[in-house]
Motif scaffolding. Structure first.
Motif, PDB file in Angstrom:
ATOM      1  N   UNK A 286       0.855  -1.183   0.000  1.00 21.94           N
ATOM      2  CA  UNK A 286       0.000   0.000   0.000  1.00 21.94           C
ATOM      3  C   UNK A 286       0.891   1.233   0.000  1.00 21.94           C
ATOM      4  N   UNK A 287       0.343   2.298  -0.579  1.00 17.81           N
ATOM      5  CA  UNK A 287       1.114   3.525  -0.680  1.00 17.81           C
ATOM      6  C   UNK A 287       1.422   3.845  -2.131  1.00 17.81           C
ATOM      7  N   UNK A 288       2.277   4.839  -2.382  1.00 19.20           N
ATOM      8  CA  UNK A 288       2.638   5.205  -3.762  1.00 19.20           C
ATOM      9  C   UNK A 288       3.205   4.010  -4.523  1.00 19.20           C
ATOM     10  N   UNK A 289       2.912   3.973  -5.826  1.00 21.20           N
ATOM     11  CA  UNK A 289       3.316   2.806  -6.615  1.00 21.20           C
ATOM     12  C   UNK A 289       4.778   2.890  -7.033  1.00 21.20           C
ATOM     13  N   UNK A 290       5.451   1.736  -6.919  1.00 13.44           N
ATOM     14  CA  UNK A 290       6.822   1.555  -7.379  1.00 13.44           C
ATOM     15  C   UNK A 290       6.795   0.466  -8.440  1.00 13.44           C
ATOM     16  N   UNK A 291       7.028   0.853  -9.683  1.00 13.62           N
ATOM     17  CA  UNK A 291       6.994  -0.093 -10.804  1.00 13.62           C
ATOM     18  C   UNK A 291       8.370  -0.740 -10.919  1.00 13.62           C
ATOM     19  N   UNK A 292       8.440  -2.054 -10.708  1.00 16.29           N
ATOM     20  CA  UNK A 292       9.707  -2.793 -10.679  1.00 16.29           C
ATOM     21  C   UNK A 292       9.874  -3.563 -11.985  1.00 16.29           C
ATOM     22  N   UNK A 293      10.891  -3.206 -12.762  1.00 19.48           N
ATOM     23  CA  UNK A 293      11.110  -3.799 -14.086  1.00 19.48           C
ATOM     24  C   UNK A 293      12.400  -4.612 -14.046  1.00 19.48           C
ATOM     25  N   UNK A 294      12.277  -5.930 -14.092  1.00 25.14           N
ATOM     26  CA  UNK A 294      13.445  -6.802 -14.009  1.00 25.14           C
ATOM     27  C   UNK A 294      14.163  -6.888 -15.344  1.00 25.14           C
ATOM     28  N   UNK A 295      15.361  -7.484 -15.309  1.00 26.18           N
ATOM     29  CA  UNK A 295      16.138  -7.706 -16.518  1.00 26.18           C
ATOM     30  C   UNK A 295      16.125  -9.167 -16.915  1.00 26.18           C
ATOM     31  N   UNK A 296      17.315  -9.770 -17.004  1.00 27.23           N
ATOM     32  CA  UNK A 296      17.400 -11.152 -17.455  1.00 27.23           C
ATOM     33  C   UNK A 296      16.927 -12.168 -16.439  1.00 27.23           C
ATOM     34  N   UNK A 297      17.028 -11.849 -15.162  1.00 30.29           N
ATOM     35  CA  UNK A 297      16.470 -12.716 -14.117  1.00 30.29           C
ATOM     36  C   UNK A 297      15.045 -12.267 -13.817  1.00 30.29           C
ATOM     37  N   UNK A 298      14.248 -13.171 -13.267  1.00 31.23           N
ATOM     38  CA  UNK A 298      12.852 -12.862 -13.004  1.00 31.23           C
ATOM     39  C   UNK A 298      12.648 -11.946 -11.813  1.00 31.23           C
ATOM     40  N   UNK A 299      11.399 -11.530 -11.583  1.00 28.40           N
ATOM     41  CA  UNK A 299      11.112 -10.585 -10.500  1.00 28.40           C
ATOM     42  C   UNK A 299      11.508 -11.095  -9.117  1.00 28.40           C
ATOM     43  N   UNK A 300      11.285 -12.360  -8.830  1.00 31.38           N
ATOM     44  CA  UNK A 300      11.572 -12.861  -7.488  1.00 31.38           C
ATOM     45  C   UNK A 300      13.062 -12.768  -7.181  1.00 31.38           C
ATOM     46  N   UNK A 301      13.887 -13.196  -8.124  1.00 33.00           N
ATOM     47  CA  UNK A 301      15.341 -13.130  -7.924  1.00 33.00           C
ATOM     48  C   UNK A 301      15.823 -11.691  -7.829  1.00 33.00           C
ATOM     49  N   UNK A 302      15.278 -10.841  -8.678  1.00 32.47           N
ATOM     50  CA  UNK A 302      15.752  -9.467  -8.772  1.00 32.47           C
ATOM     51  C   UNK A 302      15.306  -8.601  -7.607  1.00 32.47           C
ATOM     52  N   UNK A 303      14.043  -8.755  -7.188  1.00 26.16           N
ATOM     53  CA  UNK A 303      13.440  -7.799  -6.261  1.00 26.16           C
ATOM     54  C   UNK A 303      13.067  -8.377  -4.902  1.00 26.16           C
ATOM     55  N   UNK A 304      13.372  -9.644  -4.649  1.00 24.52           N
ATOM     56  CA  UNK A 304      12.943 -10.265  -3.400  1.00 24.52           C
ATOM     57  C   UNK A 304      13.331  -9.492  -2.154  1.00 24.52           C
ATOM     58  N   UNK A 305      14.511  -8.882  -2.144  1.00 24.96           N
ATOM     59  CA  UNK A 305      14.985  -8.175  -0.948  1.00 24.96           C
ATOM     60  C   UNK A 305      14.205  -6.895  -0.676  1.00 24.96           C
ATOM     61  N   UNK A 306      13.425  -6.417  -1.648  1.00 25.95           N
ATOM     62  CA  UNK A 306      12.654  -5.187  -1.456  1.00 25.95           C
ATOM     63  C   UNK A 306      11.267  -5.447  -0.876  1.00 25.95           C
ATOM     64  N   UNK A 307      10.901  -6.701  -0.660  1.00 24.20           N
ATOM     65  CA  UNK A 307       9.550  -7.035  -0.196  1.00 24.20           C
ATOM     66  C   UNK A 307       9.125  -6.264   1.049  1.00 24.20           C
ATOM     67  N   UNK A 308      10.007  -6.019   2.033  1.00 21.60           N
ATOM     68  CA  UNK A 308       9.556  -5.271   3.217  1.00 21.60           C
ATOM     69  C   UNK A 308       9.051  -3.860   2.912  1.00 21.60           C
TER      70      UNK A 308
END
Length: 253
Positions: free
Chosen positions: A11-33
């Protein structure tokens, strides 16, 4: 071609996360909090389930078309590696004010640093991997994969790594990308360029990109190419998104 899938969390302002060659889970997992304070919109580029496969391989121009309608809500955009190319093209073409901020992580914009042997190797080898896939010279392939953050040891390539090479095979070469950086700079989009401090060529590219866009610059060692997982990156990103115009306002005063 159908629409790509975007999975939102938080919830809150939207952050659009665009991954590269690896998928979203590998790329952005650490940002989940960050989902406690931001809406994290995980883009699944074509070829990454549940989005549909691309017709003719990965293509940053197609990525840009896919991303364009997602900018209507004026999100913060955070993009990694090959995903930066489409994000920059979409941002440059969007009406002024469509992007609240841009965070760009280790993009393959090698043309920004001409006549540099290490950057030239990165361009040449990256293009070879997309052109030849698993038939790329094995030594060069492994060197490139290690730089790209893949878990490559001395034995056969792990199947998930080989699958990633096959997925990239036939894609549009990043060396062909020429996003309109002047348009983004003229629009006054706040920019943060981040790297992992693991490859001199990538540091030089990120330095050049930050200069071209008059953006902030940060280095976060500890996770290689997957900078989002590095210690301190999430906090730095959040600080930037909360006050994205700070660096430009200071430099223009």
């Amino acid at each position: 071609m159908g629409e790509i899938v975007v999975v939102r969390d938080g919830r809150g302002p939207e952050v659009l996360l665009v991954h590269g060659g690896a998928g979203p889970r590998t790329t952005w997992g650490a940002l989940a909090p960050l989902a406690d304070r931001w809406t994290l919109a995980y883009v699944h580029r074509r070829g990454y389930p549940p989005s549909s496969p691309p017709r003719h391989g990965q293509d940053f121009e197609v990525d840009a078309l896919d991303l364009a309608p997602l900018l209507v809500g004026r999100p913060h955009v955070v993009a990694h590696s090959y995903g930066v190319l489409g994000a920059l093209i979409a941002a440059a073409a969007a009406p002024s004010g469509s992007v609240r901020s841009l965070t760009l992580i280790e993009p393959p914009l090698t043309h920004l640093v001409p006549d540099d042997p290490e950057v030239a190797w990165l361009e040449r080898t990256g293009d070879a991997v997309l052109t030849h896939g698993m038939d790329t010279d094995p030594v060069e392939l492994r060197k490139f994969l290690r730089l790209a953050g893949a878990p490559v040891g001395g034995g056969p390539l792990p199947e998930d790594v080989a699958a990633g090479v096959r997925r990239a095979h036939g894609g549009r070469l990043p060396s062909e990308a020429r996003p309109r950086l002047d348009s983004i700079r003229a629009a006054g989009v706040p920019v943060l360029v981040a790297s992992g401090g693991h490859a001199a060529a990538m540091e030089r590219i990120c330095d050049a990109l930050a200069t071209a866009l008059r953006g902030e610059r940060s280095v976060h060692p500890g996770a290689g190419h997957f900078v989002a997982a590095a210690p301190g990156f999430a906090a730095r990103l959040e600080t930037f998104m909360r006050n994205p115009g700070r660096a430009r306002a200071t430099s223009d005063s």
